[in-house]
Enzyme design. Structure first.
Site, PDB file in Angstrom:
ATOM      1  N   PHE A   1      -5.171   2.850  14.610  1.00 26.15           N
ATOM      2  CA  PHE A   1      -5.068   3.713  13.446  1.00 26.15           C
ATOM      3  C   PHE A   1      -6.259   3.105  12.371  1.00 26.15           C
ATOM      4  O   PHE A   1      -6.276   2.198  12.139  1.00 26.15           O
ATOM      5  CB  PHE A   1      -4.026   3.850  12.908  1.00 26.15           C
ATOM      6  CG  PHE A   1      -3.241   5.126  13.586  1.00 26.15           C
ATOM      7  CD1 PHE A   1      -2.897   6.423  12.735  1.00 26.15           C
ATOM      8  CD2 PHE A   1      -2.435   4.851  14.491  1.00 26.15           C
ATOM      9  CE1 PHE A   1      -2.276   7.444  13.155  1.00 26.15           C
ATOM     10  CE2 PHE A   1      -1.713   6.015  15.242  1.00 26.15           C
ATOM     11  CZ  PHE A   1      -1.642   7.237  14.426  1.00 26.15           C
ATOM     12  N   ASN A  50       0.975  -1.240   0.090  1.00 26.31           N
ATOM     13  CA  ASN A  50      -0.209   0.092   0.049  1.00 26.31           C
ATOM     14  C   ASN A  50       1.032   1.096  -0.110  1.00 26.31           C
ATOM     15  O   ASN A  50       2.144   1.260  -0.147  1.00 26.31           O
ATOM     16  CB  ASN A  50      -0.873  -0.308   1.410  1.00 26.31           C
ATOM     17  CG  ASN A  50      -0.150  -0.202   2.474  1.00 26.31           C
ATOM     18  OD1 ASN A  50       0.707   0.493   2.769  1.00 26.31           O
ATOM     19  ND2 ASN A  50      -0.647  -1.400   3.214  1.00 26.31           N
TER      20      ASN A  50
END
Length: 418
Positions: free
Chosen positions: A332, A212
């Site tokens: 997160f 990513n």
């Protein structure tokens, strides 16, 4: 009102880099806060700024030569070393870092610092490639392992024309670090902080993988901030676009499975866990040992779920007996829609103490940026909504909340140093 540095003697070493001109502002700020500042300079530093300038600002003679003894009753470099409450090197060149790391003493600055027993604060400044050179990295880590504190260089336009990390931290940032070191214990002294950062890499074959856009910058900022607050920091990092901060233990991993193993074995010793890494949700079911050759046929990859590290941390913590050490856990959530809904759902499912959520499509808040816009959620809903800030400032606010959470949790949470 008493000035915060009243009665403190600061020994300031200035070395030979273009950033030496900032030492004038640094001296002015420190004197304004009540400090007695004694400046020593290398010969190279005097090529960039005159001793008279710093003498005028500090109202003390400036030392440039170890053999220039002005008072027969004392040995100047020993007297100055003994008088210091804090020694500061700003700017610190690569050359000076090497001298300090290896015990060399061939000028006024390195000779005096070898005799200093007070804490040492170092603010490096150099070309980005010099800062990243393995020899410099080794010297910084060696000094950090001996207890030296670093004010990391900033990123931007360098005097040599490069753009990158290496410019001297601004004087006010250095002053802030000095005040923090001289006015009381750091808030995370004795605590162990575990941070994950970067993206994970899931192999398809020897030349291809799934990953990513995570740069690692947010996790690195948190690790750096925790280090500066006195914590012993372990940074578990996957793929990242920037170098990790110095003065922390770095555990390099690649896949989600490797990250999971590195995290879970360190949980029992952690007081705060911050899961800032962007972990791949899926991995190829059958990675190929050889490169997949291109053909005219469509290629189908079967993906299987990766371990959910944050959920496993939450379940591990929930299973701990009452009174056992339990870390304060922060996760997160990088979202593109319905940020609050997804964040609060993740908080509940993962049994975390806080979730830091952001909309990665928002300007200034996506992957790879030096800024972020986040909202922090706890069991009772929104805890903090932070506007566009540097990731360094966001990291500080997150750690403020973590410290509040540790205090509220009582002695069973975060037992180190208690």
């Amino acid at each position: 009102m008493t000035k915060p540095l009243h009665g403190k003697t600061i020994l300031l070493g200035v070395t030979g880099g273009i950033a030496a001109y900032k030492s004038a502002t640094l001296c002015s700020r420190l004197v304004g806060l009540g400090a007695s500042v004694r400046v020593m300079m290398t010969k190279g530093a005097t090529q960039f700024i005159t001793p008279l300038t710093l003498q005028t600002l500090t109202r003390h003679p400036v030392a440039t030569d170890v053999f220039d003894e002005r008072d027969a009753e004392i040995v100047q470099h020993i007297d100055w070393a003994d008088s210091a409450d804090l020694a500061v090197v700003a700017p610190a060149t690569a050359n000076m870092l090497s001298k300090l790391a290896n015990g060399l003493a061939d000028d006024m600055v390195s000779t005096t610092l070898l005799a200093v027993t007070a804490p040492l604060l170092i603010a490096p400044a150099m070309n980005v490639h010099m800062w990243e050179h393995p020899a410099v990295v080794d010297n910084v880590n060696k000094l950090a392992s001996r207890g030296a504190t670093f004010v990391e260089p900033g990123t931007g336009q360098l005097a040599c024309g490069y753009v990158g990390k290496g410019r001297l931290a601004e004087p006010d940032e250095i002053v802030g670090a000095i005040v923090a070191m001289l006015t009381g214990p750091k808030p995370l002294d004795g605590k162990r902080v575990l941070v994950t950062a970067g993206g994970t890499v899931e192999r398809i074959d020897p030349v291809r993988y799934i990953t990513n856009d995570s740069s690692g910058k947010m996790g690195f900022a948190i690790a750096e901030a925790a280090r500066d607050r006195g914590a012993k920091v372990t940074l578990v990092v996957g793929k990242a676009d920037v170098s990790p901060p110095n003065g922390v233990e770095v555990v390099a991993v690649r896949s989600a499975a490797e990250m999971r193993d590195a995290v879970m074995c360190r949980l029992p010793d952690s007081d705060i866990v911050v899961k800032a890494a962007a972990v791949a949700d899926y991995r190829p079911a059958r990675p190929r040992a050889e490169k997949i050759k291109k053909s005219a046929e469509a290629l189908t990859l079967e993906l299987v779920p990766n371990p959910d590290i944050l959920q496993e941390i939450g379940e591990w913590k929930a299973s701990r007996e009452d009174g056992a050490r339990k870390p304060f856990v922060i996760g997160f959530a990088a979202e593109t829609t319905d940020v609050e809904k997804h964040a609060t759902d993740k908080l509940r499912r993962k049994k975390s103490d806080l979730i830091v959520a952001n909309d990665v499509t928002a300007e200034g808040a996506g992957f790879g940026t030096d800024t972020n816009v986040v909202s922090v959620y706890g069991p009772n809903g929104l805890v903090a909504s932070l506007p566009l800030l540097s990731k360094k400032d966001v990291a500080g606010r997150i750690l403020d909340l973590a410290q509040d959470g540790l205090r509220a949790s009582g002695p069973s949470s975060g037992g180190a140093g208690q």
